[in-house]
Design a protein around this motif. Sequence first.
Motif, PDB file in Angstrom:
ATOM      1  N   LEU A 103     -14.760  17.083  12.430  1.00  0.00           N
ATOM      2  CA  LEU A 103     -15.801  18.086  12.608  1.00  0.00           C
ATOM      3  C   LEU A 103     -16.149  18.321  14.073  1.00  0.00           C
ATOM      4  CD1 LEU A 103     -18.361  17.006   9.819  1.00  0.00           C
ATOM      5  CD2 LEU A 103     -16.407  18.561   9.616  1.00  0.00           C
ATOM      6  N   ASP A 104     -15.610  17.491  14.978  1.00  0.00           N
ATOM      7  CA  ASP A 104     -15.999  17.515  16.393  1.00  0.00           C
ATOM      8  C   ASP A 104     -14.835  18.006  17.245  1.00  0.00           C
ATOM      9  OD1 ASP A 104     -18.710  15.768  16.344  1.00  0.00           O
ATOM     10  OD2 ASP A 104     -17.254  14.947  14.923  1.00  0.00           O
ATOM     11  N   TYR A 105     -15.178  18.793  18.284  1.00  0.00           N
ATOM     12  CA  TYR A 105     -14.147  19.455  19.074  1.00  0.00           C
ATOM     13  C   TYR A 105     -14.543  19.491  20.548  1.00  0.00           C
ATOM     14  CZ  TYR A 105     -12.788  21.135  14.442  1.00  0.00           C
ATOM     15  OH  TYR A 105     -12.412  21.189  13.126  1.00  0.00           O
ATOM     16  N   VAL A 106     -13.532  19.377  21.404  1.00  0.00           N
ATOM     17  CA  VAL A 106     -13.670  19.760  22.807  1.00  0.00           C
ATOM     18  C   VAL A 106     -12.800  20.995  22.979  1.00  0.00           C
ATOM     19  CG1 VAL A 106     -13.219  19.169  25.203  1.00  0.00           C
ATOM     20  CG2 VAL A 106     -14.148  17.441  23.666  1.00  0.00           C
ATOM     21  N   PHE A 107     -13.437  22.138  23.188  1.00  0.00           N
ATOM     22  CA  PHE A 107     -12.726  23.404  23.330  1.00  0.00           C
ATOM     23  C   PHE A 107     -12.610  23.776  24.811  1.00  0.00           C
ATOM     24  CE2 PHE A 107     -14.151  24.585  18.870  1.00  0.00           C
ATOM     25  CZ  PHE A 107     -12.864  24.585  18.348  1.00  0.00           C
ATOM     26  N   PHE A 108     -11.375  24.035  25.248  1.00  0.00           N
ATOM     27  CA  PHE A 108     -11.091  24.545  26.586  1.00  0.00           C
ATOM     28  C   PHE A 108     -10.642  25.999  26.453  1.00  0.00           C
ATOM     29  CE2 PHE A 108      -9.671  19.956  27.032  1.00  0.00           C
ATOM     30  CZ  PHE A 108     -10.766  19.550  27.801  1.00  0.00           C
ATOM     31  N   SER A 109     -11.215  26.894  27.239  1.00  0.00           N
ATOM     32  CA  SER A 109     -10.786  28.299  27.156  1.00  0.00           C
ATOM     33  C   SER A 109      -9.382  28.449  27.748  1.00  0.00           C
ATOM     34  CB  SER A 109     -11.774  29.228  27.856  1.00  0.00           C
ATOM     35  OG  SER A 109     -11.862  28.971  29.241  1.00  0.00           O
ATOM     36  N   TYR A 110      -8.601  29.347  27.153  1.00  0.00           N
ATOM     37  CA  TYR A 110      -7.189  29.447  27.500  1.00  0.00           C
ATOM     38  C   TYR A 110      -6.933  30.129  28.837  1.00  0.00           C
ATOM     39  CZ  TYR A 110      -7.378  34.335  25.967  1.00  0.00           C
ATOM     40  OH  TYR A 110      -7.705  35.667  25.847  1.00  0.00           O
ATOM     41  N   ASN A 111      -7.996  30.616  29.518  1.00  0.00           N
ATOM     42  CA  ASN A 111      -7.760  31.326  30.783  1.00  0.00           C
ATOM     43  C   ASN A 111      -7.600  30.386  31.965  1.00  0.00           C
ATOM     44  OD1 ASN A 111     -10.497  30.565  30.712  1.00  0.00           O
ATOM     45  ND2 ASN A 111     -11.155  32.336  31.931  1.00  0.00           N
ATOM     46  N   TRP A 112      -7.610  29.060  31.731  1.00  0.00           N
ATOM     47  CA  TRP A 112      -7.399  28.148  32.855  1.00  0.00           C
ATOM     48  C   TRP A 112      -6.485  26.969  32.533  1.00  0.00           C
ATOM     49  CZ3 TRP A 112      -9.238  23.068  32.472  1.00  0.00           C
ATOM     50  CH2 TRP A 112     -10.171  22.817  31.463  1.00  0.00           C
ATOM     51  N   THR A 113      -6.032  26.864  31.296  1.00  0.00           N
ATOM     52  CA  THR A 113      -5.118  25.786  30.932  1.00  0.00           C
ATOM     53  C   THR A 113      -4.240  26.262  29.789  1.00  0.00           C
ATOM     54  OG1 THR A 113      -4.981  23.407  30.472  1.00  0.00           O
ATOM     55  CG2 THR A 113      -6.662  24.666  29.255  1.00  0.00           C
ATOM     56  N   GLY A 114      -3.377  25.400  29.281  1.00  0.00           N
ATOM     57  CA  GLY A 114      -2.481  25.785  28.199  1.00  0.00           C
ATOM     58  C   GLY A 114      -2.228  24.634  27.254  1.00  0.00           C
ATOM     59  N   ARG A 115      -1.620  24.934  26.129  1.00  0.00           N
ATOM     60  CA  ARG A 115      -1.428  23.923  25.092  1.00  0.00           C
ATOM     61  C   ARG A 115      -0.540  22.769  25.547  1.00  0.00           C
ATOM     62  NH1 ARG A 115       0.018  27.438  19.861  1.00  0.00           N
ATOM     63  NH2 ARG A 115       0.862  28.848  21.427  1.00  0.00           N
ATOM     64  N   ASN A 116       0.335  23.012  26.506  1.00  0.00           N
ATOM     65  CA  ASN A 116       1.207  21.945  26.997  1.00  0.00           C
ATOM     66  C   ASN A 116       0.533  21.070  28.038  1.00  0.00           C
ATOM     67  OD1 ASN A 116       3.366  22.833  25.396  1.00  0.00           O
ATOM     68  ND2 ASN A 116       4.057  24.268  26.971  1.00  0.00           N
TER      69      ASN A 116
END
Length: 289
Positions: A251-264
């Motif tokens: 239920l818990d998440y750390v969300f990073f916006s995709y405009n500064w990092t990527g899935r890799n």
Amino acid sequence: MLMGLLCAPFVALASEASAPAESREAQEAAALVNPGYIVAITHNIAGELAYGGGTGAIDLVNSLMGGANQPDVVALQEVCQTQASAFWNANYPRGYWAAFYPTKYKAACGGVGGALNHGNLIAVRTEYGPSVQYNLDLPGNSGHGMICIDFTKQGRAFRACSTHLIAGSGPDDNTRLAQANTIRSWSTSWMNSGYRVIVGGDFNAAPSSPVIQTLNHLGNGDPFIDADFKAPRETKRQYSPACNQPWNSKLDYVFFSYNWTGRNNIEATLRGETCSDHRALMGTAKVTN
């Protein structure tokens, strides 16, 4: 523009009501924690449920912040006022600026007169020149909100937030989805304004739910990547005073916006040495833009 800014309870955790002033040169010279990366922790500490306002609720996160891999951002949920103050006292000397947004009254958290004393906390490194806090209301009039702080690391502008979405089913499912859509709308606007966004919290929703699918960027244009997206692991268990129930849902998440990092460029670690019914989630993301 920050839409949804409230004249809501503002709780400064020090005698100052604004972040400390430092020169840009001093900030940049001191910005040596995790150079080229952002490390963010989120933890629902169950400050009232599991600890009755006691400061043992922050022992785990304090130990993580005092370790070798100090985080840039810390987002806590279900925090009592007493625990927020103890967090400040422990971590301001270590170089962290923290702010607390109470959204509910909990008798076990102490206080008098029914004043709000239970909510979300956000902290960032002091040398990043953090802004004063933004208290943001979420739909539903349910005592749920989001607190954000702006900061600059290595010349890049970030907005870091801590949030806790409504629990429950039935009508609460619709409210929770509306809350997620609001966070998505705000975050997309912030990204378009040049912010790199980080949101940590208890979203009370599984990875496959409409709530998380609204936010998680898996090729469908939504704004975020969850730090633990590669193989989502359980962060929630049924509460027990024995602190020994198995972890059985995420239920818990750390969300990073995709405009500064990527899935890799993202990884996650979980820590559960706590009586909370939630594990701490630490996400690490390489800054590529």
